[in-house]
Design an enzyme around this catalytic site. Structure first.
Site, PDB file in Angstrom:
ATOM      1  N   SER A  20       0.850  -1.193   0.000  1.00 39.36           N
ATOM      2  CA  SER A  20       0.000   0.000   0.000  1.00 39.36           C
ATOM      3  C   SER A  20       0.884   1.242   0.000  1.00 39.36           C
ATOM      4  O   SER A  20       2.005   1.212   0.524  1.00 39.36           O
ATOM      5  CB  SER A  20      -0.877  -0.007   1.257  1.00 39.36           C
ATOM      6  OG  SER A  20      -1.354   1.289   1.523  1.00 39.36           O
ATOM      7  N   LYS A  71     -13.799  -3.380   4.753  1.00 42.26           N
ATOM      8  CA  LYS A  71     -14.409  -2.040   4.733  1.00 42.26           C
ATOM      9  C   LYS A  71     -15.898  -2.016   5.084  1.00 42.26           C
ATOM     10  O   LYS A  71     -16.373  -1.064   5.687  1.00 42.26           O
ATOM     11  CB  LYS A  71     -14.211  -1.393   3.354  1.00 42.26           C
ATOM     12  CG  LYS A  71     -12.775  -1.000   3.097  1.00 42.26           C
ATOM     13  CD  LYS A  71     -12.672   0.101   2.089  1.00 42.26           C
ATOM     14  CE  LYS A  71     -12.597  -0.356   0.690  1.00 42.26           C
ATOM     15  NZ  LYS A  71     -12.291   0.731  -0.253  1.00 42.26           N
ATOM     16  N   ASP A 106     -13.138   8.628   0.641  1.00 44.32           N
ATOM     17  CA  ASP A 106     -13.043   8.617  -0.827  1.00 44.32           C
ATOM     18  C   ASP A 106     -13.862   9.760  -1.430  1.00 44.32           C
ATOM     19  O   ASP A 106     -13.537  10.268  -2.502  1.00 44.32           O
ATOM     20  CB  ASP A 106     -13.548   7.280  -1.395  1.00 44.32           C
ATOM     21  CG  ASP A 106     -12.481   6.200  -1.324  1.00 44.32           C
ATOM     22  OD1 ASP A 106     -11.298   6.535  -1.137  1.00 44.32           O
ATOM     23  OD2 ASP A 106     -12.837   5.007  -1.439  1.00 44.32           O
ATOM     24  N   GLY A 131     -19.600   2.907 -14.070  1.00 42.51           N
ATOM     25  CA  GLY A 131     -19.394   1.972 -12.973  1.00 42.51           C
ATOM     26  C   GLY A 131     -20.426   2.180 -11.879  1.00 42.51           C
ATOM     27  O   GLY A 131     -20.976   3.287 -11.719  1.00 42.51           O
ATOM     28  N   SER A 135     -16.671   2.441  -5.296  1.00 37.56           N
ATOM     29  CA  SER A 135     -16.122   3.783  -5.507  1.00 37.56           C
ATOM     30  C   SER A 135     -17.130   4.680  -6.227  1.00 37.56           C
ATOM     31  O   SER A 135     -17.133   5.904  -6.034  1.00 37.56           O
ATOM     32  CB  SER A 135     -14.802   3.717  -6.266  1.00 37.56           C
ATOM     33  OG  SER A 135     -15.004   3.126  -7.519  1.00 37.56           O
ATOM     34  N   ARG A 160     -27.207  -3.433 -10.951  1.00 36.42           N
ATOM     35  CA  ARG A 160     -26.350  -2.744  -9.981  1.00 36.42           C
ATOM     36  C   ARG A 160     -26.504  -1.216 -10.116  1.00 36.42           C
ATOM     37  O   ARG A 160     -26.532  -0.494  -9.125  1.00 36.42           O
ATOM     38  CB  ARG A 160     -24.901  -3.145 -10.234  1.00 36.42           C
ATOM     39  CG  ARG A 160     -24.207  -3.565  -8.974  1.00 36.42           C
ATOM     40  CD  ARG A 160     -22.854  -4.127  -9.282  1.00 36.42           C
ATOM     41  NE  ARG A 160     -21.999  -3.989  -8.117  1.00 36.42           N
ATOM     42  CZ  ARG A 160     -20.701  -4.120  -8.155  1.00 36.42           C
ATOM     43  NH1 ARG A 160     -20.081  -4.365  -9.285  1.00 36.42           N
ATOM     44  NH2 ARG A 160     -20.002  -3.979  -7.052  1.00 36.42           N
ATOM     45  N   LEU A 220     -10.469   7.037 -11.778  1.00 37.10           N
ATOM     46  CA  LEU A 220     -10.063   6.615 -10.436  1.00 37.10           C
ATOM     47  C   LEU A 220      -8.898   5.627 -10.479  1.00 37.10           C
ATOM     48  O   LEU A 220      -8.179   5.452  -9.496  1.00 37.10           O
ATOM     49  CB  LEU A 220     -11.247   5.978  -9.687  1.00 37.10           C
ATOM     50  CG  LEU A 220     -12.093   6.946  -8.855  1.00 37.10           C
ATOM     51  CD1 LEU A 220     -12.646   8.077  -9.687  1.00 37.10           C
ATOM     52  CD2 LEU A 220     -13.212   6.216  -8.144  1.00 37.10           C
TER      53      LEU A 220
HETATM   54  P1  NAP Z   1     -15.948  -2.625  -7.602  1.00 36.85           P
HETATM   55  O1  NAP Z   1     -16.848  -2.318  -6.468  1.00 36.85           O
HETATM   56  O2  NAP Z   1     -15.451  -4.022  -7.786  1.00 36.85           O
HETATM   57  O3  NAP Z   1     -16.661  -2.142  -8.972  1.00 36.85           O
HETATM   58  C1  NAP Z   1     -16.067  -2.401 -10.205  1.00 36.85           C
HETATM   59  C2  NAP Z   1     -16.849  -1.722 -11.334  1.00 36.85           C
HETATM   60  O4  NAP Z   1     -16.146  -1.949 -12.548  1.00 36.85           O
HETATM   61  C3  NAP Z   1     -18.262  -2.263 -11.492  1.00 36.85           C
HETATM   62  O5  NAP Z   1     -19.120  -1.219 -11.893  1.00 36.85           O
HETATM   63  C4  NAP Z   1     -18.074  -3.274 -12.638  1.00 36.85           C
HETATM   64  O6  NAP Z   1     -19.258  -3.474 -13.384  1.00 36.85           O
HETATM   65  C5  NAP Z   1     -17.066  -2.548 -13.482  1.00 36.85           C
HETATM   66  N1  NAP Z   1     -16.331  -3.501 -14.346  1.00 36.85           N
HETATM   67  C6  NAP Z   1     -15.372  -4.367 -13.966  1.00 36.85           C
HETATM   68  N2  NAP Z   1     -14.936  -5.073 -15.044  1.00 36.85           N
HETATM   69  C7  NAP Z   1     -15.675  -4.644 -16.107  1.00 36.85           C
HETATM   70  C8  NAP Z   1     -15.698  -4.988 -17.475  1.00 36.85           C
HETATM   71  N3  NAP Z   1     -14.883  -5.931 -17.984  1.00 36.85           N
HETATM   72  N4  NAP Z   1     -16.553  -4.329 -18.298  1.00 36.85           N
HETATM   73  C9  NAP Z   1     -17.371  -3.359 -17.797  1.00 36.85           C
HETATM   74  N5  NAP Z   1     -17.399  -2.991 -16.495  1.00 36.85           N
HETATM   75  C10 NAP Z   1     -16.559  -3.629 -15.650  1.00 36.85           C
HETATM   76  O7  NAP Z   1     -14.606  -1.751  -7.546  1.00 36.85           O
HETATM   77  P2  NAP Z   1     -14.393  -0.299  -6.860  1.00 36.85           P
HETATM   78  O8  NAP Z   1     -14.000  -0.481  -5.444  1.00 36.85           O
HETATM   79  O9  NAP Z   1     -15.535   0.577  -7.208  1.00 36.85           O
HETATM   80  O10 NAP Z   1     -13.068   0.187  -7.632  1.00 36.85           O
HETATM   81  C11 NAP Z   1     -13.085   0.467  -9.027  1.00 36.85           C
HETATM   82  C12 NAP Z   1     -11.748   1.073  -9.467  1.00 36.85           C
HETATM   83  O11 NAP Z   1     -11.522   2.300  -8.772  1.00 36.85           O
HETATM   84  C13 NAP Z   1     -10.530   0.187  -9.171  1.00 36.85           C
HETATM   85  O12 NAP Z   1      -9.641   0.306 -10.257  1.00 36.85           O
HETATM   86  C14 NAP Z   1      -9.928   0.820  -7.935  1.00 36.85           C
HETATM   87  O13 NAP Z   1      -8.513   0.609  -7.845  1.00 36.85           O
HETATM   88  C15 NAP Z   1     -10.227   2.294  -8.187  1.00 36.85           C
HETATM   89  N6  NAP Z   1     -10.280   3.105  -6.943  1.00 36.85           N
HETATM   90  C16 NAP Z   1      -9.409   4.141  -6.835  1.00 36.85           C
HETATM   91  C17 NAP Z   1      -9.452   4.943  -5.714  1.00 36.85           C
HETATM   92  C18 NAP Z   1      -8.493   6.107  -5.625  1.00 36.85           C
HETATM   93  O14 NAP Z   1      -8.284   6.632  -4.525  1.00 36.85           O
HETATM   94  N7  NAP Z   1      -7.937   6.531  -6.725  1.00 36.85           N
HETATM   95  C19 NAP Z   1     -10.376   4.695  -4.692  1.00 36.85           C
HETATM   96  C20 NAP Z   1     -11.261   3.624  -4.833  1.00 36.85           C
HETATM   97  C21 NAP Z   1     -11.206   2.823  -5.981  1.00 36.85           C
HETATM   98  P3  NAP Z   1     -20.329  -4.604 -12.974  1.00 36.85           P
HETATM   99  O15 NAP Z   1     -21.192  -4.006 -11.883  1.00 36.85           O
HETATM  100  O16 NAP Z   1     -21.058  -4.875 -14.222  1.00 36.85           O
HETATM  101  O17 NAP Z   1     -19.528  -5.806 -12.473  1.00 36.85           O
END
Ligand code: NAP
Length: 281
Positions: A20, A71, A106, A131, A135, A160, A220
């Site tokens: 991390s 979380k 966040d 998405g 997040s 979703r 993100l």
């Molecule tokens: P999550 O809850 O697992 O949600 C993932 C999202 O991506 C869902 O909407 C999913 O759609 C979509 N997705 C995944 N694979 C896909 C594909 N092949 N085609 C289309 N849609 C797809 O994840 P999360 O926690 O929200 O995190 C998402 C991203 O944000 C990650 O890359 C994470 O590292 C990043 N993030 C960054 C920060 C930061 O501080 N910069 C903070 C939080 C998260 P479905 O619902 O259809 O599965």
């Protein structure tokens, strides 16, 4: 002679103890403020999480960040604020007297990063958020709180997107991926909260050429630092906000709650974390 005061320490609780960037960020700020405090990574398995959190101060901590897979469970073991409840997950714990409180930073990480990277971005009325995961909830909460709406929520899994829209009310509209052709020419903010474009994941296929010239694009994802989406937006001359900026901004509040000083996100800090990301490639 009074006993010497113990240096305050916070930690990141996760399982497994993934690499991390949080220790780099908090150690940098501790050094800046001359605080003799600490920040460690604590590998706590799911079966040990409740005991660890309920006895956080006995384990020597003034507070903690919480990450995967804890979380959601952290909400049940603390007094969560409105933000943590709305997102359905807490990432920051701290003591208010004897009470262990929880929030989700966040939301402010995303909004404060946009403010820093693209001042005036909130003049936009409508936004597209790609998405509907954890997040996306933080992003939608932040946008609505700032007065942006309608927020068009585009997600692969329609159910979703609908569930998230139901939670936030009429200012959030669930949309299918096919609606982007009609939406992009009229929105001035596009946010990717999917994992598409992340290292090891499929690319995010989207034509930023459809966006208006004043649009702002936020991603993100921060591995890679410059995602293909951000690269395409910059090539078009659009303003952008990246995932690393959000990560740095979300850490500010935890540090302030634990160590009593509000830190700054500086180019120096960003360069430190960027170097770590590049080394890990
Ligand atoms: P999550 O809850 O697992 O949600 C993932 C999202 O991506 C869902 O909407 C999913 O759609 C979509 N997705 C995944 N694979 C896909 C594909 N092949 N085609 C289309 N849609 C797809 O994840 P999360 O926690 O929200 O995190 C998402 C991203 O944000 C990650 O890359 C994470 O590292 C990043 N993030 C960054 C920060 C930061 O501080 N910069 C903070 C939080 C998260 P479905 O619902 O259809 O599965």
């Amino acid at each position: 002679m009074p006993a010497p005061e113990k240096a305050p320490a916070a930690c990141l609780i996760g399982w497994p103890a993934a690499h991390s960037r949080s220790p780099i960020i908090h150690h940098h700020w501790l050094h800046r403020f001359g605080i003799k405090g600490g920040y460690s990574i604590e590998a706590v398995p799911p079966e040990g999480f409740a005991e660890f959190v309920q006895n956080l101060s006995h384990h020597g901590f003034v507070g903690a960040n919480v990450t995967i897979p804890h979380k959601e469970r952290a909400l049940l073991l603390s007094e969560p604020d409105e933000r943590a409840r709305a997102v359905g997950a807490a990432n920051t714990l701290w003591y208010d007297g004897a009470t262990l409180r929880a929030t989700n930073t966040d939301i402010e990480g995303f909004i404060n990063n946009l403010d820093a990277c693209a001042p005036g971005w909130d003049a936009c009325a409508e936004a597209v958020v790609l998405g509907a995961g954890g997040s996306a909830r933080a992003v939608v909460f932040g946008l609505l709180e700032r007065g942006v709406g309608p927020v068009h929520l585009v997600n692969r899994t329609a159910d979703r997107a609908r569930a998230l829209a139901d939670q936030f009310g009429a200012r959030v509209a669930p949309r299918g991926w096919e609606a982007l052709g009609e939406l992009l020419p009229r929105v001035k903010l596009l946010v990717n909260t999917t994992s598409l474009g992340m290292k090891g994941q499929p690319a995010l296929e989207i034509d930023v050429g459809l966006l208006p010239a004043q649009a702002v694009v936020a991603d993100l994802v921060y591995v890679p630092l410059e995602t293909p989406l951000l690269a395409a937006a910059r090539a078009r001359g659009l303003r952008t906000a990246d995932g690393l900026g959000m990560l740095l901004h979300q850490a500010v509040r935890g540090f302030e709650l634990w160590f009593g000083q509000r830190p700054q996100v500086t180019p120096e800090l960003r360069a430190l974390v960027e170097a770590d990301l590049v080394a890990a490639r």
